[in-house]
Design a protein around this motif. Structure first.
Motif, PDB file in Angstrom:
ATOM      1  N   ALA A  23      67.965  50.887  10.509  1.00 48.66           N
ATOM      2  CA  ALA A  23      66.528  50.707  10.757  1.00 48.66           C
ATOM      3  C   ALA A  23      66.118  51.397  12.050  1.00 48.66           C
ATOM      4  CB  ALA A  23      66.202  49.218  10.814  1.00 48.66           C
ATOM      5  N   ALA A  24      66.962  51.317  13.068  1.00 48.79           N
ATOM      6  CA  ALA A  24      66.662  51.990  14.332  1.00 48.79           C
ATOM      7  C   ALA A  24      66.651  53.502  14.151  1.00 48.79           C
ATOM      8  CB  ALA A  24      67.684  51.590  15.396  1.00 48.79           C
ATOM      9  N   ILE A  25      67.566  54.006  13.357  1.00 48.31           N
ATOM     10  CA  ILE A  25      67.591  55.451  13.081  1.00 48.31           C
ATOM     11  C   ILE A  25      66.309  55.867  12.368  1.00 48.31           C
ATOM     12  CG2 ILE A  25      68.738  57.273  11.764  1.00 48.31           C
ATOM     13  CD1 ILE A  25      71.392  55.784  12.255  1.00 48.31           C
ATOM     14  N   ALA A  26      65.897  55.083  11.389  1.00 53.77           N
ATOM     15  CA  ALA A  26      64.670  55.413  10.648  1.00 53.77           C
ATOM     16  C   ALA A  26      63.457  55.395  11.563  1.00 53.77           C
ATOM     17  CB  ALA A  26      64.486  54.437   9.493  1.00 53.77           C
ATOM     18  N   ALA A  27      63.391  54.416  12.459  1.00 52.56           N
ATOM     19  CA  ALA A  27      62.259  54.338  13.383  1.00 52.56           C
ATOM     20  C   ALA A  27      62.280  55.507  14.368  1.00 52.56           C
ATOM     21  CB  ALA A  27      62.291  53.011  14.130  1.00 52.56           C
ATOM     22  N   ALA A  28      63.474  55.881  14.829  1.00 52.88           N
ATOM     23  CA  ALA A  28      63.588  57.027  15.736  1.00 52.88           C
ATOM     24  C   ALA A  28      63.202  58.315  15.021  1.00 52.88           C
ATOM     25  CB  ALA A  28      65.011  57.122  16.284  1.00 52.88           C
ATOM     26  N   ARG A  29      63.583  58.426  13.761  1.00 49.49           N
ATOM     27  CA  ARG A  29      63.216  59.621  12.994  1.00 49.49           C
ATOM     28  C   ARG A  29      61.701  59.683  12.799  1.00 49.49           C
ATOM     29  NH1 ARG A  29      66.489  59.016   9.165  1.00 49.49           N
ATOM     30  NH2 ARG A  29      68.040  60.583   9.748  1.00 49.49           N
ATOM     31  N   ALA A  30      61.091  58.538  12.555  1.00 48.22           N
ATOM     32  CA  ALA A  30      59.630  58.512  12.407  1.00 48.22           C
ATOM     33  C   ALA A  30      58.960  58.955  13.701  1.00 48.22           C
ATOM     34  CB  ALA A  30      59.171  57.109  12.022  1.00 48.22           C
ATOM     35  N   MET A  52      72.134  58.293  18.951  1.00 52.37           N
ATOM     36  CA  MET A  52      72.105  57.284  20.007  1.00 52.37           C
ATOM     37  C   MET A  52      71.237  56.087  19.609  1.00 52.37           C
ATOM     38  SD  MET A  52      74.147  58.285  22.381  1.00 52.37           S
ATOM     39  CE  MET A  52      73.679  57.144  23.685  1.00 52.37           C
ATOM     40  N   ALA A  53      70.153  56.324  18.904  1.00 50.61           N
ATOM     41  CA  ALA A  53      69.306  55.229  18.434  1.00 50.61           C
ATOM     42  C   ALA A  53      70.090  54.296  17.518  1.00 50.61           C
ATOM     43  CB  ALA A  53      68.077  55.777  17.708  1.00 50.61           C
ATOM     44  N   GLY A  54      70.871  54.877  16.632  1.00 49.70           N
ATOM     45  CA  GLY A  54      71.644  54.072  15.697  1.00 49.70           C
ATOM     46  C   GLY A  54      72.656  53.180  16.375  1.00 49.70           C
ATOM     47  N   PRO A  59      64.826  52.423  18.597  1.00 51.79           N
ATOM     48  CA  PRO A  59      64.268  53.767  18.420  1.00 51.79           C
ATOM     49  C   PRO A  59      64.056  54.503  19.729  1.00 51.79           C
ATOM     50  CG  PRO A  59      62.576  52.118  18.046  1.00 51.79           C
ATOM     51  CD  PRO A  59      63.864  51.368  18.178  1.00 51.79           C
ATOM     52  N   HIS A  60      64.244  53.817  20.851  1.00 51.97           N
ATOM     53  CA  HIS A  60      64.087  54.422  22.175  1.00 51.97           C
ATOM     54  C   HIS A  60      65.397  54.266  22.965  1.00 51.97           C
ATOM     55  CE1 HIS A  60      59.759  55.187  21.849  1.00 51.97           C
ATOM     56  NE2 HIS A  60      59.705  54.035  21.195  1.00 51.97           N
ATOM     57  N   PRO A  61      66.449  54.967  22.591  1.00 56.60           N
ATOM     58  CA  PRO A  61      67.734  54.840  23.289  1.00 56.60           C
ATOM     59  C   PRO A  61      67.657  55.405  24.701  1.00 56.60           C
ATOM     60  CG  PRO A  61      67.817  56.672  21.749  1.00 56.60           C
ATOM     61  CD  PRO A  61      66.511  55.960  21.502  1.00 56.60           C
ATOM     62  N   ALA A 321      65.662  62.492  26.915  1.00 60.84           N
ATOM     63  CA  ALA A 321      64.454  62.761  27.708  1.00 60.84           C
ATOM     64  C   ALA A 321      63.344  63.309  26.821  1.00 60.84           C
ATOM     65  CB  ALA A 321      64.776  63.742  28.831  1.00 60.84           C
ATOM     66  N   ALA A 322      63.702  64.237  25.948  1.00 53.28           N
ATOM     67  CA  ALA A 322      62.701  64.800  25.037  1.00 53.28           C
ATOM     68  C   ALA A 322      62.215  63.743  24.048  1.00 53.28           C
ATOM     69  CB  ALA A 322      63.283  66.003  24.304  1.00 53.28           C
ATOM     70  N   HIS A 323      63.163  62.987  23.507  1.00 51.26           N
ATOM     71  CA  HIS A 323      62.816  61.985  22.485  1.00 51.26           C
ATOM     72  C   HIS A 323      61.878  60.913  23.037  1.00 51.26           C
ATOM     73  CE1 HIS A 323      63.413  59.408  18.957  1.00 51.26           C
ATOM     74  NE2 HIS A 323      63.590  58.398  19.807  1.00 51.26           N
TER      75      HIS A 323
END
Length: 338
Positions: A23-30, A52-54, A59-61, A321-323
């Protein structure tokens, strides 16, 4: 308390690996899809952010607390002239780490890494593995537990590295037994031995493989028979990081070889790992392929000490940093279709 008091405890840890938070990966991808850039334009930096999110489950690692754990040990196989340096250099380098004068000191500082050096019985080398198992069961379990003890549960990232004269010979033996192929395809110059030295190393590894040919091919038996204390400690640290959901950055050939016997049985052991770099040691590229890892950097480094992995942390920091720092299309008032 010992993390691995028995072989069964080690086997259980390897058989029950945690998984990333989908779920964290999906939110980070969104979030990535909404950032002010063409989709996929940051390439691998985007993949690192999702990775890293996973493992952080958000979603904000972030990387606010990270450690470089460097393990040191000595090897009985050095009696065969497999290294360009004497075994005493291991202790000398550990003293250099303590004094702040090594490459890993400078590079860990640059990357914001807490440096922890764990020296494992340097006055008591492992047995010559051409004649006997490198470690007893108790010695190998103690080394695994020492590695696990170096991992704190509040870390956001763990870098693992090593120091040990003779350990590229042990690493080649581990890879040859775990993954097959010719011994010569895994043996390289290590600390800088010449062609005659490489030939000696091949002979030593051949004899070690033959000596233990009838032993069980389990991860633990391969690790204790052909590894070293610092190599086993890396395996223990990686397993403990997995239990805690902490992402790991691997260094060079020896560090990755610590996972060879584990990955041969349970390939998913590397799912929470990033390969910091591909070293100049010839077997490392082949090993990374067998581990299913693509290195972040290729800088022809071959120092060890966790040095290549420490440099790679800069790339990971850039990815996060970019994410986390970029504006979304909505925040910037930019039309997403542009």
């Amino acid at each position: 308390m010992s993390r691995f008091p028995t072989v069964a405890a080690f086997d259980c840890a390897l058989a029950n690996l945690s998984a990333p938070d989908r779920a964290a990966i999906a939110a980070a991808r969104a979030r990535q899809d909404q950032l002010t850039k063409p989709a996929g334009s940051l390439g691998r930096l985007e993949e690192i952010a999702l990775f890293m999110a996973g493992w952080q489950g958000t979603p904000h690692p972030v990387i606010e607390r990270a450690r470089a754990a460097i393990f040191a040990g000595n090897h009985g196989c050095v009696v065969h002239g497999v290294s360009a340096f004497p075994a005493s250099v291991t202790a000398t380098m550990v003293a250099n780490f303590a004094a702040g004068g090594a490459a890993i000191n400078a590079l860990a500082g640059m990357a914001g890494l807490d440096l922890k050096v764990v020296a494992l019985d340097l006055d008591r080398p492992t047995a010559d593995f051409t004649l006997a198992p490198a470690m007893s069961e108790a010695e190998c379990l103690a080394a695994l537990s020492a590695g696990a003890a170096a991992v704190d549960p509040d870390l956001h990232l763990l870098v693992v590295g090593e120091m040990g004269i003779g350990n590229s010979t042990a690493a080649a033996a581990l890879c040859a037994r775990a993954f097959g192929s010719t011994v010569a395809s895994w043996v390289g110059p290590g600390t800088g031995v010449d062609a005659a030295g490489v030939a000696r190393k091949i002979g030593v590894v051949d004899r070690a493989i033959a000596r233990h040919a009838d032993a069980p091919h389990s991860p633990f038996e391969t690790l204790r028979r052909l590894g070293g204390r610092e190599i086993a400690a890396i395996g223990g640290a990686v397993l403990e990081a997995r239990r805690l959901g902490i992402a790991v950055v691997l260094d060079g050939f020896i560090t990755c070889a610590a996972l060879a016997p584990l990955a041969a049985a349970v390939p998913a052991i590397t799912d929470h790992c990033l390969a910091g770099h591909c070293s100049a040691e010839p077997g490392h590229a082949r090993l990374l392929d067998r581990l299913g890892l693509e290195p972040l950097l290729r800088l022809d480094m071959r120092l060890g000490e966790g040095s290549g992995a420490a440099v790679a942390v800069g790339v990971i920091l850039a990815a996060l940093a970019a994410h986390n720092g970029m504006a979304t299309f909505a925040q910037a008032g930019v039309a997403q279709s542009l």
